[in-house]
Motif scaffolding. Structure first.
Motif, PDB file in Angstrom:
ATOM      1  N   MET A   1       0.820  -1.177   0.000  1.00 24.19           N
ATOM      2  CA  MET A   1       0.000   0.000   0.000  1.00 24.19           C
ATOM      3  C   MET A   1       0.876   1.257   0.000  1.00 24.19           C
ATOM      4  SD  MET A   1      -1.523   2.687   2.088  1.00 24.19           S
ATOM      5  CE  MET A   1      -0.927   2.315   3.675  1.00 24.19           C
ATOM      6  N   LEU A   2       1.900   1.271   0.838  1.00 19.77           N
ATOM      7  CA  LEU A   2       2.756   2.457   0.923  1.00 19.77           C
ATOM      8  C   LEU A   2       3.592   2.651  -0.332  1.00 19.77           C
ATOM      9  CD1 LEU A   2       3.919   2.112   4.616  1.00 19.77           C
ATOM     10  CD2 LEU A   2       2.305   3.779   3.710  1.00 19.77           C
ATOM     11  N   LEU A   3       4.029   1.557  -0.930  1.00 19.84           N
ATOM     12  CA  LEU A   3       4.844   1.675  -2.139  1.00 19.84           C
ATOM     13  C   LEU A   3       4.013   2.112  -3.347  1.00 19.84           C
ATOM     14  CD1 LEU A   3       7.204  -1.383  -1.734  1.00 19.84           C
ATOM     15  CD2 LEU A   3       7.769   1.021  -1.450  1.00 19.84           C
ATOM     16  N   GLY A   4       2.696   2.064  -3.241  1.00 21.56           N
ATOM     17  CA  GLY A   4       1.819   2.484  -4.320  1.00 21.56           C
ATOM     18  C   GLY A   4       1.414   3.945  -4.242  1.00 21.56           C
ATOM     19  N   LEU A   5       1.931   4.675  -3.270  1.00 20.91           N
ATOM     20  CA  LEU A   5       1.585   6.094  -3.137  1.00 20.91           C
ATOM     21  C   LEU A   5       2.236   6.924  -4.235  1.00 20.91           C
ATOM     22  CD1 LEU A   5       2.005   6.464   0.715  1.00 20.91           C
ATOM     23  CD2 LEU A   5      -0.137   6.670  -0.565  1.00 20.91           C
ATOM     24  N   PRO A   6       1.633   8.059  -4.580  1.00 25.37           N
ATOM     25  CA  PRO A   6       2.264   8.946  -5.562  1.00 25.37           C
ATOM     26  C   PRO A   6       3.678   9.323  -5.117  1.00 25.37           C
ATOM     27  CG  PRO A   6       0.039   9.679  -5.077  1.00 25.37           C
ATOM     28  CD  PRO A   6       0.354   8.576  -4.107  1.00 25.37           C
ATOM     29  N   GLY A   7       4.605   9.374  -6.041  1.00 23.96           N
ATOM     30  CA  GLY A   7       5.985   9.708  -5.738  1.00 23.96           C
ATOM     31  C   GLY A   7       6.834   8.507  -5.387  1.00 23.96           C
ATOM     32  N   ARG A   8       6.302   7.301  -5.582  1.00 23.72           N
ATOM     33  CA  ARG A   8       7.049   6.087  -5.204  1.00 23.72           C
ATOM     34  C   ARG A   8       8.368   5.964  -5.930  1.00 23.72           C
ATOM     35  NH1 ARG A   8       2.627   4.207  -8.073  1.00 23.72           N
ATOM     36  NH2 ARG A   8       3.164   3.484 -10.137  1.00 23.72           N
ATOM     37  N   ASP A   9       8.466   6.555  -7.130  1.00 21.15           N
ATOM     38  CA  ASP A   9       9.716   6.484  -7.885  1.00 21.15           C
ATOM     39  C   ASP A   9      10.828   7.276  -7.202  1.00 21.15           C
ATOM     40  OD1 ASP A   9       8.137   8.750  -8.481  1.00 21.15           O
ATOM     41  OD2 ASP A   9       9.235   9.095 -10.339  1.00 21.15           O
ATOM     42  N   ARG A  10      10.463   8.173  -6.281  1.00 21.09           N
ATOM     43  CA  ARG A  10      11.463   8.970  -5.565  1.00 21.09           C
ATOM     44  C   ARG A  10      11.601   8.550  -4.105  1.00 21.09           C
ATOM     45  NH1 ARG A  10       9.101  14.377  -6.892  1.00 21.09           N
ATOM     46  NH2 ARG A  10      10.160  15.007  -4.995  1.00 21.09           N
ATOM     47  N   MET A  11      10.940   7.445  -3.735  1.00 16.96           N
ATOM     48  CA  MET A  11      11.040   6.969  -2.357  1.00 16.96           C
ATOM     49  C   MET A  11      11.928   5.735  -2.317  1.00 16.96           C
ATOM     50  SD  MET A  11       7.357   7.467  -0.506  1.00 16.96           S
ATOM     51  CE  MET A  11       6.378   6.443  -1.572  1.00 16.96           C
ATOM     52  N   ASN A  12      12.785   5.690  -1.354  1.00 17.85           N
ATOM     53  CA  ASN A  12      13.675   4.566  -1.118  1.00 17.85           C
ATOM     54  C   ASN A  12      12.906   3.511  -0.324  1.00 17.85           C
ATOM     55  OD1 ASN A  12      15.589   2.854   0.069  1.00 17.85           O
ATOM     56  ND2 ASN A  12      17.126   4.460   0.140  1.00 17.85           N
ATOM     57  N   GLY A  13      13.043   2.250  -0.672  1.00 21.61           N
ATOM     58  CA  GLY A  13      12.356   1.177   0.051  1.00 21.61           C
ATOM     59  C   GLY A  13      12.704   1.159   1.525  1.00 21.61           C
ATOM     60  N   ALA A  14      13.935   1.517   1.868  1.00 22.72           N
ATOM     61  CA  ALA A  14      14.335   1.567   3.278  1.00 22.72           C
ATOM     62  C   ALA A  14      13.604   2.682   4.010  1.00 22.72           C
ATOM     63  CB  ALA A  14      15.842   1.752   3.396  1.00 22.72           C
TER      64      ALA A  14
END
Length: 115
Positions: free
Chosen positions: A1-14
């Protein structure tokens, strides 16, 4: 759910695992559903206008209003605390303390409350 938020391409998995996941688990425990939480967070951040979307989501998770009407407390909130999940409902890896899946105490709540 969190990885599907807008801006996921700029968020680090950690960032998601360390900063956002514990706050999201806490929100679900007090009555938010994953879909309502995702909608609330997606409306709160325009990833084209911010440098770090994960930080914005973290801020909004920390300032969440009460759970929307019609939501009841998550079943995991009523279960007793245990050593494997510390009351979150998600078992933690003993070395990294990151969630690894549903805790045993939540799979059989009747057995967990009887001693």
């Amino acid at each position: 759910m969190l990885l599907g938020l807008p801006g996921r391409d700029r968020m680090n998995g950690a960032d998601v695992a360390e900063m956002l996941l514990p706050l999201a688990v806490e929100a679900v425990a007090v009555g938010w559903t994953a879909s309502k939480l995702r909608s609330h967070l997606a409306r709160s951040c325009d990833p084209d206008r911010v440098f770090d979307p994960a930080a914005i989501y973290r801020m909004h998770l920390k300032k969440l209003p009460d759970a929307p009407a019609g939501s009841s407390a998550h079943p995991a909130a009523a279960a007793p605390k245990c050593d494997k999940c510390n009351g979150s409902g998600l078992a933690e890896d003993p070395e990294t303390f990151l969630p690894i899946g549903p805790c045993e105490c939540r799979r059989a709540p009747v057995l967990a409350t009887t001693s």
